[in-house]
Enzyme design. Structure first.
Site, PDB file in Angstrom:
ATOM      1  N   THR A 131       0.821  -1.212   0.000  1.00  0.00           N
ATOM      2  CA  THR A 131       0.000   0.000   0.000  1.00  0.00           C
ATOM      3  C   THR A 131       0.856   1.264   0.000  1.00  0.00           C
ATOM      4  OG1 THR A 131      -1.535   1.265   1.387  1.00  0.00           O
ATOM      5  CG2 THR A 131      -0.092  -0.237   2.531  1.00  0.00           C
ATOM      6  N   GLU A 133       0.296   3.610   1.936  1.00  0.00           N
ATOM      7  CA  GLU A 133       0.298   4.147   3.306  1.00  0.00           C
ATOM      8  C   GLU A 133       1.635   3.950   4.014  1.00  0.00           C
ATOM      9  OE1 GLU A 133      -3.098   3.399   5.708  1.00  0.00           O
ATOM     10  OE2 GLU A 133      -4.483   3.588   4.043  1.00  0.00           O
TER      11      GLU A 133
HETATM   12  P1  NAD Z   1      -9.727  -7.292   1.975  1.00  0.00           P
HETATM   13  O1  NAD Z   1      -9.761  -7.001   3.438  1.00  0.00           O
HETATM   14  O2  NAD Z   1     -10.943  -7.018   1.168  1.00  0.00           O
HETATM   15  O3  NAD Z   1      -9.364  -8.829   1.745  1.00  0.00           O
HETATM   16  C1  NAD Z   1      -8.368  -9.480   2.471  1.00  0.00           C
HETATM   17  C2  NAD Z   1      -8.514 -10.977   2.219  1.00  0.00           C
HETATM   18  O4  NAD Z   1      -7.466 -11.651   2.934  1.00  0.00           O
HETATM   19  C3  NAD Z   1      -9.840 -11.566   2.715  1.00  0.00           C
HETATM   20  O5  NAD Z   1     -10.397 -12.423   1.742  1.00  0.00           O
HETATM   21  C4  NAD Z   1      -9.449 -12.340   3.963  1.00  0.00           C
HETATM   22  O6  NAD Z   1     -10.276 -13.447   4.212  1.00  0.00           O
HETATM   23  C5  NAD Z   1      -8.031 -12.766   3.617  1.00  0.00           C
HETATM   24  N1  NAD Z   1      -7.227 -13.017   4.815  1.00  0.00           N
HETATM   25  C6  NAD Z   1      -7.072 -12.193   5.893  1.00  0.00           C
HETATM   26  N2  NAD Z   1      -6.300 -12.785   6.821  1.00  0.00           N
HETATM   27  C7  NAD Z   1      -5.937 -13.998   6.307  1.00  0.00           C
HETATM   28  C8  NAD Z   1      -5.137 -15.064   6.792  1.00  0.00           C
HETATM   29  N3  NAD Z   1      -4.574 -15.011   8.005  1.00  0.00           N
HETATM   30  N4  NAD Z   1      -4.975 -16.160   6.017  1.00  0.00           N
HETATM   31  C9  NAD Z   1      -5.571 -16.225   4.799  1.00  0.00           C
HETATM   32  N5  NAD Z   1      -6.354 -15.246   4.292  1.00  0.00           N
HETATM   33  C10 NAD Z   1      -6.532 -14.142   5.045  1.00  0.00           C
HETATM   34  O7  NAD Z   1      -8.469  -6.520   1.424  1.00  0.00           O
HETATM   35  P2  NAD Z   1      -8.269  -5.726   0.050  1.00  0.00           P
HETATM   36  O8  NAD Z   1      -8.769  -4.358   0.214  1.00  0.00           O
HETATM   37  O9  NAD Z   1      -8.740  -6.565  -1.066  1.00  0.00           O
HETATM   38  O10 NAD Z   1      -6.671  -5.635   0.029  1.00  0.00           O
HETATM   39  C11 NAD Z   1      -5.910  -6.719  -0.480  1.00  0.00           C
HETATM   40  C12 NAD Z   1      -4.434  -6.387  -0.353  1.00  0.00           C
HETATM   41  O11 NAD Z   1      -4.155  -5.193  -1.061  1.00  0.00           O
HETATM   42  C13 NAD Z   1      -3.974  -6.140   1.081  1.00  0.00           C
HETATM   43  O12 NAD Z   1      -2.689  -6.695   1.228  1.00  0.00           O
HETATM   44  C14 NAD Z   1      -3.936  -4.630   1.204  1.00  0.00           C
HETATM   45  O13 NAD Z   1      -2.975  -4.220   2.147  1.00  0.00           O
HETATM   46  C15 NAD Z   1      -3.540  -4.237  -0.198  1.00  0.00           C
HETATM   47  N6  NAD Z   1      -4.007  -2.913  -0.645  1.00  0.00           N
HETATM   48  C16 NAD Z   1      -5.324  -2.562  -0.520  1.00  0.00           C
HETATM   49  C17 NAD Z   1      -5.750  -1.327  -0.999  1.00  0.00           C
HETATM   50  C18 NAD Z   1      -7.196  -0.886  -0.907  1.00  0.00           C
HETATM   51  O14 NAD Z   1      -7.497   0.277  -1.183  1.00  0.00           O
HETATM   52  N7  NAD Z   1      -8.126  -1.758  -0.538  1.00  0.00           N
HETATM   53  C19 NAD Z   1      -4.829  -0.444  -1.578  1.00  0.00           C
HETATM   54  C20 NAD Z   1      -3.480  -0.835  -1.662  1.00  0.00           C
HETATM   55  C21 NAD Z   1      -3.094  -2.080  -1.206  1.00  0.00           C
HETATM   56  O1  DAU Z   2      -4.109   4.059   0.503  1.00  0.00           O
HETATM   57  C1  DAU Z   2      -4.346   2.685   0.376  1.00  0.00           C
HETATM   58  C2  DAU Z   2      -5.172   2.213   1.537  1.00  0.00           C
HETATM   59  O2  DAU Z   2      -6.469   2.745   1.350  1.00  0.00           O
HETATM   60  C3  DAU Z   2      -5.228   0.701   1.669  1.00  0.00           C
HETATM   61  O3  DAU Z   2      -3.948   0.206   1.936  1.00  0.00           O
HETATM   62  C4  DAU Z   2      -6.183   0.291   2.784  1.00  0.00           C
HETATM   63  O4  DAU Z   2      -6.288  -1.128   2.829  1.00  0.00           O
HETATM   64  C5  DAU Z   2      -7.534   0.887   2.508  1.00  0.00           C
HETATM   65  O5  DAU Z   2      -8.406   0.598   3.580  1.00  0.00           O
HETATM   66  C6  DAU Z   2      -7.438   2.407   2.316  1.00  0.00           C
HETATM   67  O6  DAU Z   2      -7.144   3.085   3.568  1.00  0.00           O
HETATM   68  P1  DAU Z   2      -7.888   4.451   3.980  1.00  0.00           P
HETATM   69  O7  DAU Z   2      -7.827   4.579   5.435  1.00  0.00           O
HETATM   70  O8  DAU Z   2      -7.422   5.593   3.154  1.00  0.00           O
HETATM   71  O9  DAU Z   2      -9.387   4.074   3.467  1.00  0.00           O
HETATM   72  P2  DAU Z   2     -10.831   4.288   4.137  1.00  0.00           P
HETATM   73  O10 DAU Z   2     -11.828   3.906   3.097  1.00  0.00           O
HETATM   74  O11 DAU Z   2     -10.941   3.659   5.470  1.00  0.00           O
HETATM   75  O12 DAU Z   2     -10.897   5.869   4.344  1.00  0.00           O
HETATM   76  C7  DAU Z   2     -10.758   6.758   3.251  1.00  0.00           C
HETATM   77  C8  DAU Z   2     -10.844   8.169   3.813  1.00  0.00           C
HETATM   78  O13 DAU Z   2     -12.192   8.400   4.282  1.00  0.00           O
HETATM   79  C9  DAU Z   2      -9.932   8.408   4.995  1.00  0.00           C
HETATM   80  O14 DAU Z   2      -9.419   9.745   4.952  1.00  0.00           O
HETATM   81  C10 DAU Z   2     -10.853   8.259   6.211  1.00  0.00           C
HETATM   82  C11 DAU Z   2     -12.196   8.743   5.674  1.00  0.00           C
HETATM   83  N1  DAU Z   2     -13.369   8.073   6.296  1.00  0.00           N
HETATM   84  C12 DAU Z   2     -13.405   6.710   6.264  1.00  0.00           C
HETATM   85  C13 DAU Z   2     -14.453   6.043   6.860  1.00  0.00           C
HETATM   86  C14 DAU Z   2     -14.497   4.532   6.848  1.00  0.00           C
HETATM   87  C15 DAU Z   2     -14.381   8.822   6.884  1.00  0.00           C
HETATM   88  O15 DAU Z   2     -14.357  10.067   6.875  1.00  0.00           O
HETATM   89  N2  DAU Z   2     -15.418   8.141   7.467  1.00  0.00           N
HETATM   90  C16 DAU Z   2     -15.482   6.787   7.508  1.00  0.00           C
HETATM   91  O16 DAU Z   2     -16.463   6.241   8.080  1.00  0.00           O
END
Ligand code: NAD
Ligand code: DAU
Length: 350
Positions: A131, A133
């Protein structure tokens, strides 16, 4: 047939990636390892579950014995590692779960790949999905490049940063062929309604308050999930071993502006009077340690590998809203039971 292990394939990004690989590469056998936490949902993959080049394995990456025996039996050629605890708010409430899964789980996979591959590294790859972050928080100017120093500030980002360090350490110390990508905020179909966009869509549908942290001035760089899967595919096939690639949408939005756009799309699509959804906006106490701004410089992947986003934010948001409106059963199934407890602890009892 190349054997590829994708971890976390039942989650949001993982399910789109698994579908993409299964459909695009019939000559790859895709193994989806997931322990199905609250965020994992096999319904996300019902359309491909019977494909002959797809297999689901229910296992936990934190179990050393399970991970090692799986590698021993299946002899994977490559790993794309997404399994993680992924929600910042949950990491603030329960950091140990993040350390356990994101650190211990990642190191288990690195060790198992190293043992299984030995010195025969031809065609092998450990791809770690991370990520933006990990780079910390920006003020008004500047972008995260691949050379930006790590400065994680939440338990989630600290656990992901640590996992990145372990992946690089296994490359430098043991010669494991690795690649890492650091992506910005994803959005799209099948995202669990704890993250901003699906949470707010669900709350609007249920006429519930939209909880905006602080003044809504934090900035995120949003990327449509299918553009992320294409970026991962591109890096998997063309990325250089040992390298890091930043992935982002050049698409920065202040939370409050994004929320107002989402509200207007929701009013339009649900036939409500303009302003109905916006009236649900409620400013609440800020997230602890809330990072102000994330923004990615994606010029390396663009110039070196030729990837760039294909969908504008307005297009992607419309597709996303349509998907949630057409999949209310999915939303209802994931917001029953445990979800209500999470929601109450996060938003009602604070
Ligand atoms: P998600 O939370 O939707 O999915 C995570 C998955 O991992 C789930 O299916 C869960 O069951 C599985 N999992 C969790 N713990 C586990 C374990 N111990 N063993 C096996 N499986 C397990 O997450 P996502 O948003 O799809 O993110 C996927 C990856 O991408 C993560 O590594 C996250 O850090 C990264 N990422 C996410 C974002 C975003 O915006 N969502 C952005 C950048 C990077
Ligand atoms: O930047 C990549 C990351 O983005 C990923 O690695 C993480 O897995 C993913 O969860 C996401 O993190 P954020 O914290 O940025 O995403 P989130 O959707 O939780 O929040 C987006 C923005 O919105 C953040 O500034 C917090 C704000 N927010 C979020 C929630 C859930 C609110 O204001 N209210 C809320 O209820």
């Amino acid at each position: 047939m190349r054997k590829i292990l994708i971890t976390g394939g039942a989650g949001f990004i993982g399910s789109h990636l698994v579908r993409h690989f299964v459909n695009k590469y019939p000559n790859y056998n895709i193994y989806n390892l997931d322990c199905l936490t609250y965020a994992g949902n096999l319904a996300n993959l019902s359309d491909i579950e019977n494909k002959s080049n797809y297999k689901f394995i229910k296992a936990d990456i934190t179990s050393e014995s399970d991970v090692f025996s799986l590698f021993e039996i299946e002899k994977f050629d490559a790993v794309i590692h997404l399994a993680a605890e992924s929600h910042v708010d949950r990491s603030i409430a329960n950091p140990m779960a993040f350390i356990h899964t994101n650190l211990v789980g990642t190191v288990n996979l690195l060790n198992a790949a190293r043992k299984s591959w030995g010195s025969d590294l031809n065609g092998k790859l450990f791809y770690h999905v991370s990520t933006d972050e990990v780079y910390g928080s920006l003020n008004d100017i500047g972008l995260f490049t691949e050379n930006t120093s790590y400065d994680p500030r939440s338990p989630y980002s600290a656990s992901k940063a640590s996992s990145d360090h372990f992946v690089r350490a296994w490359h430098h110390t043991y010669g494991l062929p690795v690649v890492i990508s650091n992506c910005s905020n994803n959005y799209g179909p099948n995202q669990f309604p704890e993250k901003l966009i699906p949470l707010f869509i669900n709350n609007i549908l249920n006429n519930k308050p939209l909880p905006v942290y602080g003044k809504g001035e934090n900035v995120r760089d949003w990327l449509f999930v299918l553009d992320h899967t294409v970026a991962i595919d591109t890096i998997f096939h063309k990325g250089r071993i040992g390298e890091t690639y930043n992935i982002g949408g050049h698409n920065e939005w202040k939370n409050i502006d994004l929320i107002k756009l989402l509200c207007s799309i929701m009013d339009k699509k649900t036939g409500r009077n303009p302003g109905t959804s916006e009236s649900l906006i409620t400013y609440i106490k800020d997230r602890a340690g809330h990072d102000l701004r994330y923004a990615i410089d994606a010029s390396k992947i663009q110039n070196e590998l030729g990837w760039k986003p294909s969908v504008t934010f307005e297009q992607g948001l419309e597709i996303t809203v349509e998907w949630y409106l057409n999949n209310k059963e999915w939303l209802e199934s994931v917001t029953s039971g445990e979800y209500q407890k999470y929601y109450d602890n996060q938003y009602i009892k604070r």
